[in-house]
Design a protein around this motif. Structure first.
Motif, PDB file in Angstrom:
ATOM      1  N   GLU A  38      -5.462  -0.807  -7.563  1.00 22.95           N
ATOM      2  CA  GLU A  38      -4.408  -0.705  -8.567  1.00 22.95           C
ATOM      3  C   GLU A  38      -3.554  -1.968  -8.571  1.00 22.95           C
ATOM      4  O   GLU A  38      -3.403  -2.630  -7.549  1.00 22.95           O
ATOM      5  CB  GLU A  38      -3.493   0.488  -8.276  1.00 22.95           C
ATOM      6  CG  GLU A  38      -4.121   1.828  -8.578  1.00 22.95           C
ATOM      7  CD  GLU A  38      -3.167   2.970  -8.274  1.00 22.95           C
ATOM      8  OE1 GLU A  38      -3.374   4.039  -8.866  1.00 22.95           O
ATOM      9  OE2 GLU A  38      -2.251   2.807  -7.463  1.00 22.95           O
ATOM     10  N   GLU A  40       0.313  -3.557 -10.000  1.00 21.97           N
ATOM     11  CA  GLU A  40       1.629  -3.179 -10.506  1.00 21.97           C
ATOM     12  C   GLU A  40       1.873  -3.979 -11.767  1.00 21.97           C
ATOM     13  O   GLU A  40       1.784  -5.212 -11.747  1.00 21.97           O
ATOM     14  CB  GLU A  40       2.683  -3.472  -9.444  1.00 21.97           C
ATOM     15  CG  GLU A  40       3.970  -2.721  -9.673  1.00 21.97           C
ATOM     16  CD  GLU A  40       4.896  -2.805  -8.475  1.00 21.97           C
ATOM     17  OE1 GLU A  40       4.877  -1.869  -7.654  1.00 21.97           O
ATOM     18  OE2 GLU A  40       5.602  -3.812  -8.352  1.00 21.97           O
ATOM     19  N   GLY A  63      -0.878   6.574 -12.969  1.00 19.18           N
ATOM     20  CA  GLY A  63       0.334   5.760 -13.038  1.00 19.18           C
ATOM     21  C   GLY A  63       0.941   5.697 -14.430  1.00 19.18           C
ATOM     22  O   GLY A  63       2.137   5.453 -14.582  1.00 19.18           O
ATOM     23  N   VAL A  86       8.026  -0.325 -14.805  1.00 18.55           N
ATOM     24  CA  VAL A  86       6.914  -0.714 -13.946  1.00 18.55           C
ATOM     25  C   VAL A  86       6.005   0.492 -13.725  1.00 18.55           C
ATOM     26  O   VAL A  86       6.477   1.615 -13.553  1.00 18.55           O
ATOM     27  CB  VAL A  86       7.443  -1.210 -12.578  1.00 18.55           C
ATOM     28  CG1 VAL A  86       6.292  -1.562 -11.653  1.00 18.55           C
ATOM     29  CG2 VAL A  86       8.345  -2.410 -12.777  1.00 18.55           C
ATOM     30  N   ALA A  87       4.696   0.256 -13.749  1.00 19.22           N
ATOM     31  CA  ALA A  87       3.734   1.326 -13.475  1.00 19.22           C
ATOM     32  C   ALA A  87       2.528   0.755 -12.741  1.00 19.22           C
ATOM     33  O   ALA A  87       2.216  -0.430 -12.872  1.00 19.22           O
ATOM     34  CB  ALA A  87       3.283   1.990 -14.777  1.00 19.22           C
ATOM     35  N   ARG A  88       1.878   1.595 -11.969  1.00 17.36           N
ATOM     36  CA  ARG A  88       0.642   1.206 -11.289  1.00 17.36           C
ATOM     37  C   ARG A  88      -0.538   1.525 -12.211  1.00 17.36           C
ATOM     38  O   ARG A  88      -0.612   2.616 -12.761  1.00 17.36           O
ATOM     39  CB  ARG A  88       0.510   1.926  -9.952  1.00 17.36           C
ATOM     40  CG  ARG A  88       1.627   1.522  -8.989  1.00 17.36           C
ATOM     41  CD  ARG A  88       1.331   1.904  -7.563  1.00 17.36           C
ATOM     42  NE  ARG A  88       0.226   1.143  -6.987  1.00 17.36           N
ATOM     43  CZ  ARG A  88       0.321  -0.126  -6.600  1.00 17.36           C
ATOM     44  NH1 ARG A  88       1.435  -0.784  -6.725  1.00 17.36           N
ATOM     45  NH2 ARG A  88      -0.721  -0.743  -6.071  1.00 17.36           N
ATOM     46  N   ASP A 125      -0.602  -8.692  -9.763  1.00 15.37           N
ATOM     47  CA  ASP A 125       0.200  -7.928 -10.699  1.00 15.37           C
ATOM     48  C   ASP A 125       0.362  -8.689 -12.015  1.00 15.37           C
ATOM     49  O   ASP A 125       0.033  -9.860 -12.098  1.00 15.37           O
ATOM     50  CB  ASP A 125       1.548  -7.599 -10.062  1.00 15.37           C
ATOM     51  CG  ASP A 125       1.356  -6.838  -8.736  1.00 15.37           C
ATOM     52  OD1 ASP A 125       0.321  -6.159  -8.601  1.00 15.37           O
ATOM     53  OD2 ASP A 125       2.221  -6.931  -7.859  1.00 15.37           O
TER      54      ASP A 125
END
Length: 134
Positions: A38, A40, A63, A86-88, A125
């Protein structure tokens, strides 16, 4: 050799314990694999809103709420009508969209699903800069 009920019970308990340890090890391995798989992602979306309206991002993967607006990620407003959160997201990429919630109402942005491509996430990310599609 004679095996009494006590030793059978012990053998059964040991088998159960072994399978429990195995399950725990598997769960831990999966958790680590998921963490590694994953990225971010910082979502930025410009959307003029009125009081009582909030912008969310929703899409593929846990996420991003698995496309369920109830589990969408709420973004924070800042001056200039910029909404950020923010999300994974899976490194293999994901589709997503922005939604506006206002007092139980839901408004999806127009057009095709947005695409988060794997090459953007491969090196870590990412930060996205989107404008709401009317």
């Amino acid at each position: 050799s004679m095996r009494g009920p006590a030793s059978e019970k012990y053998a059964l308990r040991w088998e159960q314990r072994k399978s429990q340890l195995f399950e725990q090890a598997c769960e831990e391995a999966i958790r680590r694999e998921l963490a590694a798989s994953e990225a971010e992602v910082v979502f930025n979306c410009v959307r003029q809103t009125s009081v009582g309206e909030d912008v969310y991002v929703v899409g593929e993967g846990a996420g991003l709420g698995n496309w369920s607006p109830d589990h969408a990620v709420r973004l924070r407003w800042s001056p200039g009508h910029l909404w950020t959160g923010v999300a994974r997201v899976p490194r293999r990429g994901a589709q997503y969209k922005y939604v506006v919630k206002r007092m139980g109402d839901l408004e999806w942005e127009q057009g095709m699903n947005r695409e988060l491509f794997p090459d953007l996430l491969r090196n870590g990310d990412a930060t996205l800069h989107d404008h709401w599609r009317w």
